[in-house]
Design a protein around this motif. Structure first.
Motif, PDB file in Angstrom:
ATOM      1  N   LEU A 241       6.683   9.042  -1.358  1.00 18.52           N
ATOM      2  CA  LEU A 241       5.725   7.944  -1.180  1.00 18.52           C
ATOM      3  C   LEU A 241       6.216   7.093  -0.008  1.00 18.52           C
ATOM      4  O   LEU A 241       7.401   6.761   0.064  1.00 18.52           O
ATOM      5  CB  LEU A 241       5.653   7.057  -2.419  1.00 18.52           C
ATOM      6  CG  LEU A 241       5.193   7.696  -3.719  1.00 18.52           C
ATOM      7  CD1 LEU A 241       5.344   6.712  -4.866  1.00 18.52           C
ATOM      8  CD2 LEU A 241       3.769   8.172  -3.599  1.00 18.52           C
ATOM      9  N   ILE A 242       5.316   6.747   0.892  1.00 18.08           N
ATOM     10  CA  ILE A 242       5.657   5.830   1.981  1.00 18.08           C
ATOM     11  C   ILE A 242       4.853   4.561   1.774  1.00 18.08           C
ATOM     12  O   ILE A 242       3.625   4.609   1.659  1.00 18.08           O
ATOM     13  CB  ILE A 242       5.369   6.458   3.363  1.00 18.08           C
ATOM     14  CG1 ILE A 242       6.218   7.722   3.545  1.00 18.08           C
ATOM     15  CG2 ILE A 242       5.657   5.442   4.469  1.00 18.08           C
ATOM     16  CD1 ILE A 242       5.969   8.452   4.846  1.00 18.08           C
TER      17      ILE A 242
ATOM     18  N   ILE B 131       0.776   4.407   1.825  1.00 15.29           N
ATOM     19  CA  ILE B 131       0.002   4.895   2.966  1.00 15.29           C
ATOM     20  C   ILE B 131       0.128   6.397   3.147  1.00 15.29           C
ATOM     21  O   ILE B 131      -0.617   6.996   3.924  1.00 15.29           O
ATOM     22  CB  ILE B 131       0.380   4.170   4.279  1.00 15.29           C
ATOM     23  CG1 ILE B 131       1.853   4.391   4.621  1.00 15.29           C
ATOM     24  CG2 ILE B 131       0.037   2.701   4.202  1.00 15.29           C
ATOM     25  CD1 ILE B 131       2.186   4.045   6.045  1.00 15.29           C
ATOM     26  N   TYR B 132       1.088   6.994   2.435  1.00 13.50           N
ATOM     27  CA  TYR B 132       1.267   8.437   2.550  1.00 13.50           C
ATOM     28  C   TYR B 132       1.944   8.923   1.288  1.00 13.50           C
ATOM     29  O   TYR B 132       2.801   8.235   0.726  1.00 13.50           O
ATOM     30  CB  TYR B 132       2.142   8.752   3.767  1.00 13.50           C
ATOM     31  CG  TYR B 132       2.349  10.229   3.998  1.00 13.50           C
ATOM     32  CD1 TYR B 132       1.380  10.994   4.626  1.00 13.50           C
ATOM     33  CD2 TYR B 132       3.511  10.861   3.580  1.00 13.50           C
ATOM     34  CE1 TYR B 132       1.560  12.357   4.834  1.00 13.50           C
ATOM     35  CE2 TYR B 132       3.707  12.212   3.798  1.00 13.50           C
ATOM     36  CZ  TYR B 132       2.722  12.962   4.418  1.00 13.50           C
ATOM     37  OH  TYR B 132       2.899  14.304   4.614  1.00 13.50           O
ATOM     38  N   HIS B 133       1.554  10.086   0.840  1.00 14.98           N
ATOM     39  CA  HIS B 133       2.225  10.717  -0.293  1.00 14.98           C
ATOM     40  C   HIS B 133       2.215  12.216  -0.067  1.00 14.98           C
ATOM     41  O   HIS B 133       1.307  12.761   0.555  1.00 14.98           O
ATOM     42  CB  HIS B 133       1.537  10.364  -1.616  1.00 14.98           C
ATOM     43  CG  HIS B 133       0.118  10.840  -1.680  1.00 14.98           C
ATOM     44  ND1 HIS B 133      -0.230  12.051  -2.229  1.00 14.98           N
ATOM     45  CD2 HIS B 133      -1.033  10.297  -1.236  1.00 14.98           C
ATOM     46  CE1 HIS B 133      -1.546  12.218  -2.137  1.00 14.98           C
ATOM     47  NE2 HIS B 133      -2.052  11.154  -1.528  1.00 14.98           N
ATOM     48  N   GLU B 134       3.267  12.851  -0.522  1.00 11.06           N
ATOM     49  CA  GLU B 134       3.343  14.302  -0.360  1.00 11.06           C
ATOM     50  C   GLU B 134       4.202  14.889  -1.463  1.00 11.06           C
ATOM     51  O   GLU B 134       5.275  14.366  -1.778  1.00 11.06           O
ATOM     52  CB  GLU B 134       3.921  14.682   0.996  1.00 11.06           C
ATOM     53  CG  GLU B 134       3.905  16.175   1.225  1.00 11.06           C
ATOM     54  CD  GLU B 134       4.246  16.571   2.653  1.00 11.06           C
ATOM     55  OE1 GLU B 134       4.475  17.762   2.866  1.00 11.06           O
ATOM     56  OE2 GLU B 134       4.288  15.701   3.534  1.00 11.06           O
TER      57      GLU B 134
ATOM     58  N   HIS C 286       0.839  -1.196   0.000  1.00 12.15           N
ATOM     59  CA  HIS C 286       0.000   0.000   0.000  1.00 12.15           C
ATOM     60  C   HIS C 286       0.874   1.244   0.000  1.00 12.15           C
ATOM     61  O   HIS C 286       1.938   1.249   0.606  1.00 12.15           O
ATOM     62  CB  HIS C 286      -0.865   0.076   1.265  1.00 12.15           C
ATOM     63  CG  HIS C 286      -1.828  -1.032   1.428  1.00 12.15           C
ATOM     64  ND1 HIS C 286      -2.928  -1.191   0.620  1.00 12.15           N
ATOM     65  CD2 HIS C 286      -1.864  -2.050   2.318  1.00 12.15           C
ATOM     66  CE1 HIS C 286      -3.598  -2.245   1.014  1.00 12.15           C
ATOM     67  NE2 HIS C 286      -2.969  -2.800   2.039  1.00 12.15           N
TER      68      HIS C 286
ATOM     69  N   ASP D 268       9.843   5.574   0.595  1.00 14.26           N
ATOM     70  CA  ASP D 268      10.226   5.097   1.919  1.00 14.26           C
ATOM     71  C   ASP D 268       9.754   3.648   2.063  1.00 14.26           C
ATOM     72  O   ASP D 268       8.555   3.365   2.027  1.00 14.26           O
ATOM     73  CB  ASP D 268       9.594   5.985   2.991  1.00 14.26           C
ATOM     74  CG  ASP D 268      10.112   5.687   4.382  1.00 14.26           C
ATOM     75  OD1 ASP D 268      10.323   4.492   4.698  1.00 14.26           O
ATOM     76  OD2 ASP D 268      10.295   6.645   5.150  1.00 14.26           O
TER      77      ASP D 268
ATOM     78  N   TRP E 245       0.677   5.228  -8.323  1.00 14.97           N
ATOM     79  CA  TRP E 245       1.356   6.247  -7.523  1.00 14.97           C
ATOM     80  C   TRP E 245       2.726   6.579  -8.091  1.00 14.97           C
ATOM     81  O   TRP E 245       3.144   7.747  -8.086  1.00 14.97           O
ATOM     82  CB  TRP E 245       1.456   5.811  -6.066  1.00 14.97           C
ATOM     83  CG  TRP E 245       0.184   6.046  -5.328  1.00 14.97           C
ATOM     84  CD1 TRP E 245      -0.715   5.110  -4.899  1.00 14.97           C
ATOM     85  CD2 TRP E 245      -0.356   7.322  -4.959  1.00 14.97           C
ATOM     86  NE1 TRP E 245      -1.770   5.726  -4.279  1.00 14.97           N
ATOM     87  CE2 TRP E 245      -1.581   7.083  -4.296  1.00 14.97           C
ATOM     88  CE3 TRP E 245       0.064   8.630  -5.123  1.00 14.97           C
ATOM     89  CZ2 TRP E 245      -2.378   8.106  -3.795  1.00 14.97           C
ATOM     90  CZ3 TRP E 245      -0.721   9.655  -4.625  1.00 14.97           C
ATOM     91  CH2 TRP E 245      -1.932   9.380  -3.974  1.00 14.97           C
TER      92      TRP E 245
END
Length: 120
Positions: free
Chosen positions: A15-16, A4-7, A2, A47, A32
């Motif tokens: 991307l995490i 789980i975080y993007h910025e 997954h 990450d 993504w």
């Protein structure tokens, strides 16, 4: 797997990743990664610190992203890469490996060095 975080950061796209059991998780990762590549940033940070392993499909997606970013004069930077994930990625042996750094601070330093080297 997954995202789980993007910025979208000033000079990079972060991307995490986290483990996932969904059948289409690699398709999500592919979307993504494409989004990050289209961001126009000089580097895409991924990450991997929460991953325990990497599927062959996920490794292929990361390699493809690495090569596509190089064509755009950008780079893929893998952060917090566990040894097992690193081995699974490097087993593909598709050429020079993506940059791997231990921390996000190191990723930022790598991005600054990369920007400077493009100007030289």
């Amino acid at each position: 797997m997954h995202v789980i975080y993007h910025e979208l950061l000033p000079e990079s796209y972060l991307l995490i990743l986290a483990p996932g059991r969904q059948a289409k998780s690699e398709a999500v990762l592919a979307r993504w990664l494409r989004r990050a590549q289209r961001s126009g940033k000089h580097s895409v940070w991924v990450d991997c610190g929460m991953l325990e392993s990497l599927s062959a499909e996920a490794a292929r997606l990361l390699w493809n992203s690495h090569f596509q970013l190089q064509e755009q004069h950008a780079q893929l930077v893998l952060v917090h890469v566990p040894e097992r994930v690193k081995r699974e990625l490097l087993e593909q042996e598709l050429g020079p490996a993506p940059c791997m750094v231990p921390t996000l601070l190191d990723a930022a330093r790598q991005a600054n060095w990369h920007d400077w080297s493009l100007e030289a």
